[in-house]
Each structure stands twice: as C-alpha cells, then as structure tokens.
Design a protein around this motif. Structure first.
Motif, short mmCIF file in Angstrom:
data_model
loop_
_atom_site.label_atom_id
_atom_site.label_comp_id
_atom_site.label_asym_id
_atom_site.label_seq_id
_atom_site.Cartn_x
_atom_site.Cartn_y
_atom_site.Cartn_z
N PRO A 1 0.83 -1.20 0.00
CA PRO A 1 0.00 0.00 0.00
C PRO A 1 0.87 1.26 0.00
CG PRO A 1 -0.01 -1.00 2.16
CD PRO A 1 0.78 -1.90 1.28
N ILE A 2 0.45 2.24 -0.77
CA ILE A 2 1.16 3.52 -0.83
C ILE A 2 0.37 4.60 -0.09
CG2 ILE A 2 2.00 5.34 -2.37
CD1 ILE A 2 2.26 3.22 -4.53
N LYS A 3 -0.97 4.58 -0.29
CA LYS A 3 -1.79 5.66 0.26
C LYS A 3 -3.21 5.18 0.47
CE LYS A 3 -3.62 10.13 -1.10
NZ LYS A 3 -3.88 11.00 -2.23
N PHE A 4 -3.80 5.64 1.55
CA PHE A 4 -5.23 5.42 1.80
C PHE A 4 -5.94 6.74 1.54
CE2 PHE A 4 -3.30 2.00 4.13
CZ PHE A 4 -4.23 0.98 4.13
N GLY A 5 -6.83 6.75 0.54
CA GLY A 5 -7.66 7.92 0.28
C GLY A 5 -8.98 7.77 1.02
N THR B 1 -12.03 7.19 -0.31
CA THR B 1 -12.76 6.03 -0.86
C THR B 1 -11.83 5.07 -1.59
OG1 THR B 1 -13.25 7.14 -2.96
CG2 THR B 1 -14.86 7.42 -1.19
N SER B 2 -10.54 5.41 -1.62
CA SER B 2 -9.61 4.63 -2.44
C SER B 2 -8.45 4.07 -1.62
CB SER B 2 -9.04 5.51 -3.57
OG SER B 2 -8.29 6.56 -3.02
N LEU B 3 -7.75 3.16 -2.28
CA LEU B 3 -6.52 2.59 -1.75
C LEU B 3 -5.56 2.52 -2.93
CD1 LEU B 3 -4.79 1.08 0.36
CD2 LEU B 3 -6.02 -1.00 -0.26
N VAL B 4 -4.35 3.06 -2.75
CA VAL B 4 -3.36 3.07 -3.82
C VAL B 4 -2.28 2.06 -3.47
CG1 VAL B 4 -1.74 4.45 -5.17
CG2 VAL B 4 -3.83 5.51 -4.26
N LEU B 5 -1.98 1.17 -4.42
CA LEU B 5 -1.02 0.10 -4.21
C LEU B 5 0.13 0.19 -5.20
CD1 LEU B 5 -3.60 -2.84 -4.02
CD2 LEU B 5 -2.60 -1.60 -2.09
N ASN B 6 1.23 -0.44 -4.85
CA ASN B 6 2.39 -0.63 -5.71
C ASN B 6 2.54 -2.13 -5.90
OD1 ASN B 6 5.57 -1.21 -5.59
ND2 ASN B 6 5.22 0.72 -6.62
N CYS B 7 3.01 -2.56 -7.08
CA CYS B 7 3.11 -3.99 -7.34
C CYS B 7 4.43 -4.33 -8.02
CB CYS B 7 1.95 -4.43 -8.23
SG CYS B 7 2.02 -6.16 -8.72
N GLU B 8 4.98 -5.47 -7.64
CA GLU B 8 6.14 -6.05 -8.31
C GLU B 8 5.89 -7.54 -8.44
OE1 GLU B 8 10.88 -7.02 -7.61
OE2 GLU B 8 9.87 -5.65 -6.25
N VAL B 9 6.19 -8.07 -9.60
CA VAL B 9 6.13 -9.51 -9.82
C VAL B 9 7.55 -9.96 -10.12
CG1 VAL B 9 5.18 -11.40 -11.20
CG2 VAL B 9 3.78 -9.37 -10.70
N ARG B 10 7.97 -11.03 -9.45
CA ARG B 10 9.33 -11.51 -9.67
C ARG B 10 9.37 -13.02 -9.77
NH1 ARG B 10 11.98 -10.38 -3.65
NH2 ARG B 10 10.91 -12.11 -2.62
N ASN B 11 10.45 -13.52 -10.31
CA ASN B 11 10.70 -14.95 -10.38
C ASN B 11 11.05 -15.42 -8.97
OD1 ASN B 11 12.39 -17.41 -10.58
ND2 ASN B 11 12.13 -17.14 -12.77
N LYS B 12 10.33 -16.38 -8.47
CA LYS B 12 10.52 -16.85 -7.09
C LYS B 12 11.92 -17.41 -6.87
CE LYS B 12 9.77 -18.35 -2.95
NZ LYS B 12 10.04 -17.47 -1.85
N ILE C 1 -1.61 1.26 -8.53
CA ILE C 1 -2.90 0.64 -8.82
C ILE C 1 -3.88 1.30 -7.86
CG2 ILE C 1 -4.27 -1.48 -8.81
CD1 ILE C 1 -1.57 -3.02 -9.11
N VAL C 2 -4.90 1.94 -8.40
CA VAL C 2 -5.89 2.62 -7.57
C VAL C 2 -7.14 1.76 -7.50
CG1 VAL C 2 -7.28 4.69 -7.23
CG2 VAL C 2 -4.98 4.89 -8.20
N LEU C 3 -7.51 1.38 -6.29
CA LEU C 3 -8.74 0.63 -6.04
C LEU C 3 -9.75 1.57 -5.39
CD1 LEU C 3 -7.22 -2.59 -4.46
CD2 LEU C 3 -7.87 -2.23 -6.83
N VAL C 4 -11.02 1.36 -5.68
CA VAL C 4 -12.08 2.17 -5.08
C VAL C 4 -13.03 1.27 -4.30
CG1 VAL C 4 -14.02 3.73 -5.55
CG2 VAL C 4 -11.91 3.93 -6.87
N ASN C 5 -13.34 1.69 -3.10
CA ASN C 5 -14.28 1.02 -2.22
C ASN C 5 -15.70 1.36 -2.69
OD1 ASN C 5 -14.64 -0.43 0.42
ND2 ASN C 5 -15.74 1.45 0.93
N ILE C 6 -16.53 0.35 -2.92
CA ILE C 6 -17.88 0.55 -3.43
C ILE C 6 -18.91 0.26 -2.33
CG2 ILE C 6 -19.57 -0.22 -5.16
CD1 ILE C 6 -17.18 1.29 -6.35
N GLY C 7 -19.88 1.17 -2.21
CA GLY C 7 -20.94 1.02 -1.22
C GLY C 7 -22.10 0.20 -1.75
N GLU C 8 -23.13 0.08 -0.94
CA GLU C 8 -24.32 -0.70 -1.29
C GLU C 8 -25.02 -0.18 -2.54
OE1 GLU C 8 -25.33 -3.61 0.00
OE2 GLU C 8 -23.49 -3.52 1.19
N ASN C 9 -24.91 1.13 -2.78
CA ASN C 9 -25.58 1.73 -3.94
C ASN C 9 -24.75 1.63 -5.22
OD1 ASN C 9 -23.56 3.56 -3.42
ND2 ASN C 9 -24.90 5.33 -3.18
N GLY C 10 -23.61 0.97 -5.15
CA GLY C 10 -22.76 0.81 -6.32
C GLY C 10 -21.87 2.00 -6.62
#
Length: 130
Positions: free
Chosen positions: A72-76, A78-89, A101-110
């Motif tokens: 996580p980078i930031k909590f807005g 209604t949002s959550l901002v993430l950072n991502c890395e994919v690597r060879n294990k 990556i910005v995610l948005v929290n959705i309420g009951e009304n959509g």
C-alpha cells in the motif's frame, strides 16, 4: 514489499513466443490487488479504477514460479493506492512493476463509499481486538 501469491507458469499461460502472456500476468495482478484491497478495506466490493504505466523488465517461461508483491502507498477517502512487483521466485529477478494501482471502495448503492481506513491492518490484529 510482501509477496503474497505464487503462480506456476503453465502451458496455457504462454504467448506464441513461449513466454508468459502479459495479459495473463495483468489478470493475476488485478486479482491480487482486488483481494488485497478487499481484505484491507473489509469490503468485497472493491474495483480497480486505474493502473499506471506497466513496466515489463524480464519474462517468465513455462515451469517458472512467479510471486506477486503488493504494497500500500496511500489510503484515500474512498480509495486505496497500491504498488506492485512480480518476480521470479527462484531467481528474484523482477518480471514486471506497476507503480500505482488505484482501487475504489464501493458502497451498497454501487457508488464510491468512504472506507474509514488510514493504515495497514492485519487480520490477526483484528481478531485479537475482538
């Protein structure tokens, strides 16, 4: 960065070049980000609003094990901002990075809804406090 999920690259995950298909990897990242967001925000109704520039640094081949790291980078409001890395294990070579990556929290009304979170919470801590 914590690496939460591992995936084994199988024949059906390959492109014609016999390397991991970028679309498959992005689907894995999107799912991992959504799961992370749902757990952090305690709401299964979380959607991806935005992914920043995606930087492919290396490739993966059949039989490789890749791991997906989310941070996580930031909590807005209604949002959550993430950072991502994919690597060879096995080699720890970075395959791809996604700065935001910005995610948005959705309420009951959509519609976007405030989530009330301001910092990372771990499930074990929630259980201990109840």
């Amino acid at each position: 960065m914590k690496f939460h999920t591992r995936k084994w690259v199988k024949p059906e995950d390959l492109n014609p070049n016999q390397t991991l298909f970028g679309g498959k990897l992005l689907a894995w990242i999107d799912e991992e980000a959504a799961l992370y967001g749902a757990i952090q925000l305690e709401n299964k109704k979380v959607v991806t609003k935005f992914m920043s520039e995606i930087n492919f640094l290396s490739s993966a081949r059949q039989g490789d094990i890749v791991e997906i790291g989310i941070e996580p980078i930031k909590f807005g409001r209604t949002s959550l901002v993430l950072n991502c890395e994919v690597r060879n294990k096995m080699t720890h070579e970075t395959i791809i990075t996604v700065e935001r990556i910005v995610l948005v929290n959705i309420g009951e009304n959509g519609k976007p809804a405030p989530h009330g979170k301001t910092q990372i919470e771990y499930v074990k801590d929630r259980l201990e406090n109840n």
